[in-house]
Each structure stands twice: as structure tokens, then as C-alpha cells.
Write a protein that holds these residues in place. Structure first.
Motif, PDB file in Angstrom:
ATOM      1  N   LEU A   1      24.722  -0.597   7.380  1.00  0.00           N
ATOM      2  CA  LEU A   1      23.522  -0.703   6.544  1.00  0.00           C
ATOM      3  C   LEU A   1      22.596  -1.806   7.037  1.00  0.00           C
ATOM      4  O   LEU A   1      21.373  -1.698   6.881  1.00  0.00           O
ATOM      5  CB  LEU A   1      23.925  -0.963   5.087  1.00  0.00           C
ATOM      6  N   LEU A   2      23.153  -2.859   7.630  1.00  0.00           N
ATOM      7  CA  LEU A   2      22.302  -3.902   8.205  1.00  0.00           C
ATOM      8  C   LEU A   2      21.519  -3.362   9.400  1.00  0.00           C
ATOM      9  O   LEU A   2      20.376  -3.761   9.627  1.00  0.00           O
ATOM     10  CB  LEU A   2      23.165  -5.090   8.633  1.00  0.00           C
ATOM     11  N   ARG A   3      22.123  -2.453  10.158  1.00  0.00           N
ATOM     12  CA  ARG A   3      21.435  -1.852  11.305  1.00  0.00           C
ATOM     13  C   ARG A   3      20.511  -0.721  10.881  1.00  0.00           C
ATOM     14  O   ARG A   3      19.526  -0.437  11.558  1.00  0.00           O
ATOM     15  CB  ARG A   3      22.455  -1.311  12.313  1.00  0.00           C
ATOM     16  N   SER A   4      20.865  -0.065   9.775  1.00  0.00           N
ATOM     17  CA  SER A   4      20.103   1.096   9.312  1.00  0.00           C
ATOM     18  C   SER A   4      19.778   0.922   7.832  1.00  0.00           C
ATOM     19  O   SER A   4      20.363   1.590   6.966  1.00  0.00           O
ATOM     20  CB  SER A   4      20.916   2.383   9.534  1.00  0.00           C
ATOM     21  N   PRO A   5      18.862  -0.002   7.498  1.00  0.00           N
ATOM     22  CA  PRO A   5      18.578  -0.284   6.086  1.00  0.00           C
ATOM     23  C   PRO A   5      18.057   0.917   5.309  1.00  0.00           C
ATOM     24  O   PRO A   5      18.147   0.951   4.084  1.00  0.00           O
ATOM     25  CB  PRO A   5      17.531  -1.411   6.149  1.00  0.00           C
ATOM     26  N   GLY A   6      17.533   1.916   6.009  1.00  0.00           N
ATOM     27  CA  GLY A   6      17.062   3.112   5.314  1.00  0.00           C
ATOM     28  C   GLY A   6      18.160   3.897   4.643  1.00  0.00           C
ATOM     29  O   GLY A   6      17.891   4.772   3.812  1.00  0.00           O
ATOM     30  N   ARG A   7      19.412   3.591   4.977  1.00  0.00           N
ATOM     31  CA  ARG A   7      20.553   4.284   4.372  1.00  0.00           C
ATOM     32  C   ARG A   7      21.084   3.580   3.121  1.00  0.00           C
ATOM     33  O   ARG A   7      22.031   4.054   2.489  1.00  0.00           O
ATOM     34  CB  ARG A   7      21.688   4.380   5.392  1.00  0.00           C
ATOM     35  N   LYS A   8      20.507   2.444   2.759  1.00  0.00           N
ATOM     36  CA  LYS A   8      21.025   1.689   1.617  1.00  0.00           C
ATOM     37  C   LYS A   8      20.951   2.488   0.318  1.00  0.00           C
ATOM     38  O   LYS A   8      21.814   2.371  -0.547  1.00  0.00           O
ATOM     39  CB  LYS A   8      20.259   0.374   1.465  1.00  0.00           C
ATOM     40  N   GLY A   9      19.907   3.319   0.179  1.00  0.00           N
ATOM     41  CA  GLY A   9      19.785   4.125  -1.035  1.00  0.00           C
ATOM     42  C   GLY A   9      20.942   5.096  -1.189  1.00  0.00           C
ATOM     43  O   GLY A   9      21.443   5.306  -2.303  1.00  0.00           O
ATOM     44  N   GLU A  10      21.384   5.686  -0.072  1.00  0.00           N
ATOM     45  CA  GLU A  10      22.523   6.601  -0.130  1.00  0.00           C
ATOM     46  C   GLU A  10      23.795   5.851  -0.529  1.00  0.00           C
ATOM     47  O   GLU A  10      24.604   6.342  -1.329  1.00  0.00           O
ATOM     48  CB  GLU A  10      22.720   7.263   1.234  1.00  0.00           C
ATOM     49  N   ALA A  11      23.980   4.652   0.035  1.00  0.00           N
ATOM     50  CA  ALA A  11      25.157   3.858  -0.312  1.00  0.00           C
ATOM     51  C   ALA A  11      25.141   3.479  -1.791  1.00  0.00           C
ATOM     52  O   ALA A  11      26.188   3.513  -2.465  1.00  0.00           O
ATOM     53  CB  ALA A  11      25.217   2.603   0.557  1.00  0.00           C
ATOM     54  N   TRP A  12      23.972   3.143  -2.314  1.00  0.00           N
ATOM     55  CA  TRP A  12      23.874   2.779  -3.723  1.00  0.00           C
ATOM     56  C   TRP A  12      24.191   3.983  -4.612  1.00  0.00           C
ATOM     57  O   TRP A  12      24.838   3.848  -5.661  1.00  0.00           O
ATOM     58  CB  TRP A  12      22.491   2.222  -4.033  1.00  0.00           C
ATOM     59  N   THR A  13      23.786   5.170  -4.188  1.00  0.00           N
ATOM     60  CA  THR A  13      24.146   6.388  -4.922  1.00  0.00           C
ATOM     61  C   THR A  13      25.668   6.547  -4.983  1.00  0.00           C
ATOM     62  O   THR A  13      26.235   6.901  -6.025  1.00  0.00           O
ATOM     63  CB  THR A  13      23.517   7.621  -4.252  1.00  0.00           C
ATOM     64  N   ASP A  14      26.343   6.260  -3.865  1.00  0.00           N
ATOM     65  CA  ASP A  14      27.799   6.363  -3.825  1.00  0.00           C
ATOM     66  C   ASP A  14      28.452   5.345  -4.761  1.00  0.00           C
ATOM     67  O   ASP A  14      29.418   5.662  -5.467  1.00  0.00           O
ATOM     68  CB  ASP A  14      28.309   6.141  -2.404  1.00  0.00           C
ATOM     69  N   LEU A  15      27.924   4.126  -4.767  1.00  0.00           N
ATOM     70  CA  LEU A  15      28.497   3.087  -5.617  1.00  0.00           C
ATOM     71  C   LEU A  15      28.270   3.392  -7.092  1.00  0.00           C
ATOM     72  O   LEU A  15      29.135   3.122  -7.940  1.00  0.00           O
ATOM     73  CB  LEU A  15      27.903   1.721  -5.251  1.00  0.00           C
ATOM     74  N   LYS A  16      27.123   3.955  -7.421  1.00  0.00           N
ATOM     75  CA  LYS A  16      26.872   4.342  -8.819  1.00  0.00           C
ATOM     76  C   LYS A  16      27.811   5.473  -9.241  1.00  0.00           C
ATOM     77  O   LYS A  16      28.252   5.526 -10.395  1.00  0.00           O
ATOM     78  CB  LYS A  16      25.411   4.762  -9.000  1.00  0.00           C
ATOM     79  N   ALA A  17      28.137   6.368  -8.300  1.00  0.00           N
ATOM     80  CA  ALA A  17      29.100   7.432  -8.595  1.00  0.00           C
ATOM     81  C   ALA A  17      30.477   6.837  -8.867  1.00  0.00           C
ATOM     82  O   ALA A  17      31.220   7.320  -9.740  1.00  0.00           O
ATOM     83  CB  ALA A  17      29.165   8.419  -7.441  1.00  0.00           C
ATOM     84  N   ALA A  18      30.828   5.784  -8.132  1.00  0.00           N
ATOM     85  CA  ALA A  18      32.106   5.108  -8.368  1.00  0.00           C
ATOM     86  C   ALA A  18      32.127   4.472  -9.758  1.00  0.00           C
ATOM     87  O   ALA A  18      33.125   4.563 -10.479  1.00  0.00           O
ATOM     88  CB  ALA A  18      32.343   4.057  -7.288  1.00  0.00           C
ATOM     89  N   LEU A  19      31.025   3.857 -10.134  1.00  0.00           N
ATOM     90  CA  LEU A  19      30.942   3.279 -11.477  1.00  0.00           C
ATOM     91  C   LEU A  19      31.069   4.356 -12.548  1.00  0.00           C
ATOM     92  O   LEU A  19      31.767   4.176 -13.563  1.00  0.00           O
ATOM     93  CB  LEU A  19      29.625   2.516 -11.646  1.00  0.00           C
ATOM     94  N   ALA A  20      30.390   5.479 -12.341  1.00  0.00           N
ATOM     95  CA  ALA A  20      30.455   6.570 -13.319  1.00  0.00           C
ATOM     96  C   ALA A  20      31.880   7.086 -13.468  1.00  0.00           C
ATOM     97  O   ALA A  20      32.321   7.429 -14.564  1.00  0.00           O
ATOM     98  CB  ALA A  20      29.519   7.701 -12.901  1.00  0.00           C
ATOM     99  N   LYS A  21      32.621   7.131 -12.350  1.00  0.00           N
ATOM    100  CA  LYS A  21      34.015   7.562 -12.401  1.00  0.00           C
ATOM    101  C   LYS A  21      34.837   6.619 -13.283  1.00  0.00           C
ATOM    102  O   LYS A  21      35.792   7.038 -13.948  1.00  0.00           O
ATOM    103  CB  LYS A  21      34.585   7.619 -10.995  1.00  0.00           C
ATOM    104  N   LEU A  22      34.430   5.343 -13.303  1.00  0.00           N
ATOM    105  CA  LEU A  22      35.111   4.339 -14.128  1.00  0.00           C
ATOM    106  C   LEU A  22      34.558   4.291 -15.550  1.00  0.00           C
ATOM    107  O   LEU A  22      35.021   3.496 -16.367  1.00  0.00           O
ATOM    108  CB  LEU A  22      34.961   2.956 -13.485  1.00  0.00           C
ATOM    109  N   GLY A  23      33.568   5.129 -15.833  1.00  0.00           N
ATOM    110  CA  GLY A  23      32.952   5.129 -17.158  1.00  0.00           C
ATOM    111  C   GLY A  23      31.984   3.990 -17.372  1.00  0.00           C
ATOM    112  O   GLY A  23      31.756   3.565 -18.511  1.00  0.00           O
ATOM    113  N   LYS A  24      31.383   3.503 -16.277  1.00  0.00           N
ATOM    114  CA  LYS A  24      30.483   2.364 -16.369  1.00  0.00           C
ATOM    115  C   LYS A  24      29.135   2.694 -15.749  1.00  0.00           C
ATOM    116  O   LYS A  24      28.985   3.681 -15.036  1.00  0.00           O
ATOM    117  CB  LYS A  24      31.092   1.139 -15.670  1.00  0.00           C
TER     118      LYS A  24
END
Length: 262
Positions: A233-256
């Protein structure tokens, strides 16, 4: 940045992207090859061999990755860390300064983050994700509503590969018993695998991370979310939005849900 420097940087970024996609070769047009190929020198034509004497090409047999010789003797994370400190199961032990077992909440944390392996900063300090990629991971953890000490952070291999290269299959295979033993003790609610190497080490199969990220799968009985490595992500900052989508999905799996941004 000069034109040549910019070209070199663009080429590096492109090759890194292809590497993350899982490509081992690249197709080059005939026109490009013609432009790059030096002028041929005249050589005498080789003597023709008859079909009876022409050697037959035989591809070398595929090398099998040897099974790990590591046997886990530790019953606690501290004992496993002690075993890691004296491990010589692969050549990485010969160039390390410090082993990097991992750190964080050992008591059923919501999330276990798993990366590739230690870099120079991690090798110097004996702690995971403390360099530039680690600073970005810290921000990602905070954005999810956690503190670093509330999650657990580990890597596929516990020693730094020379030059921060990708760990070889035999190095990953030698080290993976330590990580599996740690996971069994930590018992995280879910795993976030950071990057291609982490996913492949856990699932034992090749993946193209740009296509596989965001796809729920399982490590044994634990839900696993693959996403990009912070270094990528440091080399390709344009991909940060996709990573954040993945992390939000992880939170949703935890009910958060992620906390409101200040």
C-alpha cells in the motif's frame, strides 16, 4: 525526477503489481523484442545432427518442498518464542540479528494480523511491523477501533530474509509450525492475512492477491480475510480504499463498525 528515473520507477511499480498478481512471466511483443535485441553476429552454422543422434530434451523433475523438521516443544507463547530464538531449521537463522516471534494480546483477540516476514527494522528490534509498513499498519488498526496491544501481530517466517526478499517455500515450510502453534494458543476470532505470501503460507496454495483479496476463506475453523500488505500500500496508495473495504468487512464479521473519524 529525470525521465530515465521516472521510467525506472514506473517499471518497478508495474513489475511489483504483476508480482502481486502472481505472474511469473511477462509477454513481450515481437516489435519490442526486435528493438531490444542487439544486432546479431555472424556465426558458422552448426553441424546438422541426424534424428538418431539428436539429444532428447527432458525437463528436470519438479523439486518437492521438504517437510519441516521443527517439532514444537513449548506449551506457552513464551516457550515457543524461546524455541524460535534457538531455531536453525532453515538458512535464515544464519543471517538474522533477532528472531521476531510476534506480539500483542494472547487471549483470544478479535483479530490476528499475519504478514510475510521481518524487515530490517524488525530484525534489529525483534518486534513485528515497526518500520514504515508497521506505522501504516498501526494507523489501520486504530482506524478499525483497536489499539495495537489489543490485537496480535505475527509473520509467516520469524527471521528476516536477506535483502527483504520474499521467503522461499522451504523457509516458509520450515517456520510454519511455529505460527500454527501460536494460532492454536491465541485462538483469535478471525485472521487478517496481509499480502500474497501470508495467504499462501496459511492456505498452502498460490493466489493472486489483487484478485483474491476481500474473499472470505478459512484457516482451519477460523475466518480469514486476505488483503494487501501495508508495504504494498505504501508503493501503491491507490489500493488503500480496497484494503479499507476488506478491514471493514472484518469488522462486520465481528459485529462491529469502524469508529467515527475525528
Amino acid at each position: 525526477m529525470t525521465g530515465l528515473s521516472q521510467f525506472a520507477q514506473n517499471l518497478t511499480d508495474f513489475l511489483e503489481y504483476k508480482k502481486e498478481e502472481g505472474f511469473q512471466t511477462l509477454e513481450i511483443s515481437k516489435e519490442t523484442l526486435t528493438a531490444l535485441r542487439p544486432a546479431p553476429t555472424q556465426k558458422p552454422a552448426p553441424a546438422q545432427r541426424s534424428a538418431a543422434t539428436r539429444p532428447t530434451f527432458r525437463p528436470p523433475p519438479a523439486a518437492e518442498t521438504p517437510k519441516s523438521t521443527v517439532r514444537i516443544t513449548g506449551k506457552t507463547l513464551e516457550e515457543i518464542a524461546g524455541q524460535i530464538r534457538t531455531c536453525t531449521a532453515c538458512p535464515l537463522s544464519g543471517s538474522r540479528k533477532n528472531t521476531v516471534p510476534g506480539e500483542g494480546n494472547p487471549n483470544q483477540p478479535d483479530i490476528l494480523f499475519i504478514g510475510e516476514g521481518p524487515g530490517a527494522d524488525e530484525d534489529a528490534q525483534g518486534r513485528p511491523f515497526v518500520g514504515a509498513a508497521g506505522h501504516l499498519l498501526d494507523k489501520m488498526i486504530v482506524a478499525m477501533g483497536y489499539k495495537r496491544e489489543e490485537v496480535f501481530i505475527a509473520n509467516i517466517v520469524k527471521c528476516r530474509p536477506p535483502g527483504n526478499r520474499v521467503p522461499l517455500p522451504e523457509e516458509m515450510n520450515a517456520c510454519i509450525p511455529y505460527l500454527k502453534a501460536q494460532i492454536a494458543l491465541i485462538q483469535p476470532k478471525l485472521i487478517v492475512a496481509l499480502g500474497k505470501t501470508a495467504v499462501e503460507g496459511l492456505l498452502n496454495k498460490p493466489v493472486a492477491i489483487t484478485k483474491f483479496r476481500g474473499t472470505w476463506c478459512k484457516y482451519e475453523t477460523i475466518d480469514l480475510m486476505p488483503t494487501y500488505h501495508p508495504a504494498y500500500l505504501l508503493r501503491s496508495p491507490g489500493r488503500k480504499g480496497e484494503a479499507w473495504t476488506d478491514l471493514k468487512a472484518a469488522l462486520a464479521k465481528l459485529g462491529k463498525e469502524p469508529p467515527a473519524q475525528k
